[in-house]
Motif scaffolding. Sequence first.
Motif, mmCIF file in Angstrom:
data_model
loop_
_atom_site.group_PDB
_atom_site.id
_atom_site.type_symbol
_atom_site.label_atom_id
_atom_site.label_comp_id
_atom_site.label_asym_id
_atom_site.label_seq_id
_atom_site.Cartn_x
_atom_site.Cartn_y
_atom_site.Cartn_z
ATOM 1 N N SER A 1 -4.156 3.822 4.716
ATOM 2 C CA SER A 1 -4.327 2.491 4.477
ATOM 3 C C SER A 1 -5.453 2.035 5.573
ATOM 4 O O SER A 1 -6.296 0.885 5.415
ATOM 5 C CB SER A 1 -3.084 1.868 4.724
ATOM 6 O OG SER A 1 -2.463 2.030 3.677
ATOM 7 N N THR B 1 -3.424 -2.191 10.542
ATOM 8 C CA THR B 1 -1.888 -2.226 9.891
ATOM 9 C C THR B 1 -1.119 -3.152 10.509
ATOM 10 O O THR B 1 -0.077 -4.109 10.309
ATOM 11 C CB THR B 1 -1.354 -0.998 9.658
ATOM 12 O OG1 THR B 1 -1.202 -0.441 11.216
ATOM 13 C CG2 THR B 1 -2.039 0.078 8.811
ATOM 14 N N GLY C 1 0.774 -1.144 0.028
ATOM 15 C CA GLY C 1 -0.100 0.075 0.087
ATOM 16 C C GLY C 1 0.833 1.303 0.206
ATOM 17 O O GLY C 1 0.448 2.230 -0.344
ATOM 18 N N GLU C 2 2.087 1.080 0.456
ATOM 19 C CA GLU C 2 2.865 2.599 0.384
ATOM 20 C C GLU C 2 4.329 2.381 0.182
ATOM 21 O O GLU C 2 4.951 3.231 0.192
ATOM 22 C CB GLU C 2 2.735 3.124 1.830
ATOM 23 C CG GLU C 2 3.579 2.280 2.952
ATOM 24 C CD GLU C 2 3.016 2.951 4.400
ATOM 25 O OE1 GLU C 2 1.887 3.617 4.820
ATOM 26 O OE2 GLU C 2 4.107 2.841 5.174
ATOM 27 N N VAL D 1 -7.098 4.260 -4.944
ATOM 28 C CA VAL D 1 -5.753 4.084 -5.086
ATOM 29 C C VAL D 1 -5.069 4.798 -6.493
ATOM 30 O O VAL D 1 -5.934 5.110 -7.044
ATOM 31 C CB VAL D 1 -5.492 2.726 -5.181
ATOM 32 C CG1 VAL D 1 -5.996 1.763 -4.005
ATOM 33 C CG2 VAL D 1 -6.120 2.044 -6.514
ATOM 34 N N HIS E 1 -0.967 2.383 -4.568
ATOM 35 C CA HIS E 1 -0.618 3.053 -3.159
ATOM 36 C C HIS E 1 -2.009 3.771 -2.906
ATOM 37 O O HIS E 1 -2.716 4.328 -3.633
ATOM 38 C CB HIS E 1 0.501 4.074 -3.200
ATOM 39 C CG HIS E 1 1.745 3.488 -3.357
ATOM 40 N ND1 HIS E 1 2.909 4.292 -3.439
ATOM 41 C CD2 HIS E 1 2.086 2.234 -3.345
ATOM 42 C CE1 HIS E 1 3.852 3.279 -3.227
ATOM 43 N NE2 HIS E 1 3.564 2.107 -3.238
ATOM 44 N N VAL E 2 -2.136 3.892 -1.654
ATOM 45 C CA VAL E 2 -3.645 4.097 -1.165
ATOM 46 C C VAL E 2 -3.577 5.643 -1.418
ATOM 47 O O VAL E 2 -2.633 6.553 -0.819
ATOM 48 C CB VAL E 2 -4.008 3.822 0.378
ATOM 49 C CG1 VAL E 2 -5.212 4.319 0.877
ATOM 50 C CG2 VAL E 2 -3.780 2.315 0.240
ATOM 51 N N TYR F 1 -9.000 2.683 3.949
ATOM 52 C CA TYR F 1 -9.263 2.027 2.675
ATOM 53 C C TYR F 1 -9.387 0.355 2.946
ATOM 54 O O TYR F 1 -10.359 -0.209 2.310
ATOM 55 C CB TYR F 1 -8.000 2.243 1.596
ATOM 56 C CG TYR F 1 -8.247 1.495 0.343
ATOM 57 C CD1 TYR F 1 -8.979 2.569 -0.527
ATOM 58 C CD2 TYR F 1 -7.713 0.436 -0.102
ATOM 59 C CE1 TYR F 1 -9.493 1.866 -1.876
ATOM 60 C CE2 TYR F 1 -8.014 0.161 -1.403
ATOM 61 C CZ TYR F 1 -8.756 0.775 -2.151
ATOM 62 O OH TYR F 1 -9.094 0.282 -3.533
ATOM 63 N N PHE F 2 -8.384 -0.154 3.557
ATOM 64 C CA PHE F 2 -8.596 -1.736 3.786
ATOM 65 C C PHE F 2 -9.653 -1.956 4.858
ATOM 66 O O PHE F 2 -9.924 -3.131 4.944
ATOM 67 C CB PHE F 2 -7.216 -2.134 4.206
ATOM 68 C CG PHE F 2 -6.378 -2.217 3.012
ATOM 69 C CD1 PHE F 2 -6.521 -2.925 1.694
ATOM 70 C CD2 PHE F 2 -5.212 -1.331 2.941
ATOM 71 C CE1 PHE F 2 -5.658 -2.612 0.974
ATOM 72 C CE2 PHE F 2 -4.311 -1.271 1.933
ATOM 73 C CZ PHE F 2 -4.729 -2.200 0.813
#
Length: 474
Positions: free
Chosen positions: A324, A350, A102-103, A117, A109-110, A327-328
């Motif tokens: 993140s 995370t 994700g980064e 994304v 990438h978020v 988003y997730f």
Amino acid sequence: MSGASGPLAVLLLVLVAAVSASSTGNGESWRAEQERDRVPRVPGQAFNASFAHYAGYVTVSEERGAALFYWFFEAAHDPASKPLVLWLNGGPGCSSIAFGLGEEVGPFHVNADGKGVHMNPYSWNQVANILFIDSPVGVGYSYSNTSADILSNGDERTAKDSLVFLTKWLERFPQYKEREFYLTGESYAGHYVPQLAQAIKRHHEATGDKTINLKGYMVGNALTDDFHDHYGIFQYMWTTGLISDQTYKLLNIFCDFESFVHSSPQCDKILDIASTEAGNIDSYSIFTPTCHSSFASSRNKVVKRLRSVGKMGEQYDPCTEQHSIVYFNLHEVQKVLHVNPVIGKSKWETCSEVINTNWKDCERSVLHIYHELIQYGLRIWMFSGDTDAVIPVTSTRYSIDALKLPTVIPWHAWYDDDGEVGGWTQGYKGLNFVTVRGAGHEVPLHRPKQALTLIKSFLAGSPMPVLSDLRSDM
């Protein structure tokens, strides 16, 4: 299988049974499984991707009901000619989907609003097929139906589960069997990666099965050896001006270098003083701004979290982890990624504090594994962002020195495509060391362009570029 005994023998029997079971069914079942896991488009994706990607679960233990979540991206161009690369984040307890994908090195990438994304122009899938795993069970979207599993993770079981995962995943994606395979990761993956490499090579020797065609591994800002990691941190903090002379002396007196992960109450008190002296900075990237939110407050405590993951480059955003989390946790994201609905009902994190604080076996040093794996002739690289105060460049250099490897290529500067010094490097017999100038703990986040140069050189087995290389290309 002669010569295998104890836990290894049991693991090998499980692997043989898994392969046998998969081969007795429909010979084309893997095609249906791949199609089931295909991700057509993720929410908030306002662009077309030229590559296929897949997400889902691989069961690593039927008995425990344990399954690891993966997200796999084919190379952007000619995937059939590219190697397979696995990326792992550490913690222990942190998600490779959150950080690595994700980064850092992932294609997507978020966005800053956490609702979509964008493409990463420095994605590692430009040069390889990239596989991300949330490991061990209980991390990210991975799960176990045995509740005690979350409280009993450790180095040994993580390596075993990851080996089972890879064996089964290659049954689902047989086009990658015997493909050149490389392990990569950062932070506590300094344990995961060499331990998994060791498990793979021992599996090769015990069974003759070389489906997993391991060619080498690369780790960054990696937890490696308790003594040298601790010693290097205190020296780094003092030489960069983060702590006082007195605190530096007390750290060396009261903090047992042999117990990097489990420190004493006296040591903890001095660490608190060191954190206060350093102030509210991001210890994972000491020269960049912090994320000004309540979310980031615990993360910016210097030395308080010596085992986690964390944050320069163009338009640097110190709050990427927070994006993140938004988003997730979106239901529509979890649905398109084929996340287990039961898992989706709980909040996605995370990093899991439960896993981190209940971690069981943790080797004090993995240097003996390096000695073993160097004998196999694997390509082994270590890299270090030089603005990280969690597992700093000094720690890694002390660990490498402890291996007592002869120098093959002396210390020198390497250069990026713009002719700027990207860092420094030294070649040893059996190992290559690379620093990345201006990068923190998450090198591909802080210096994405230089990180892409790094993975290109690693996969090619070539030294990092020097100024004469760039001039010859003009």
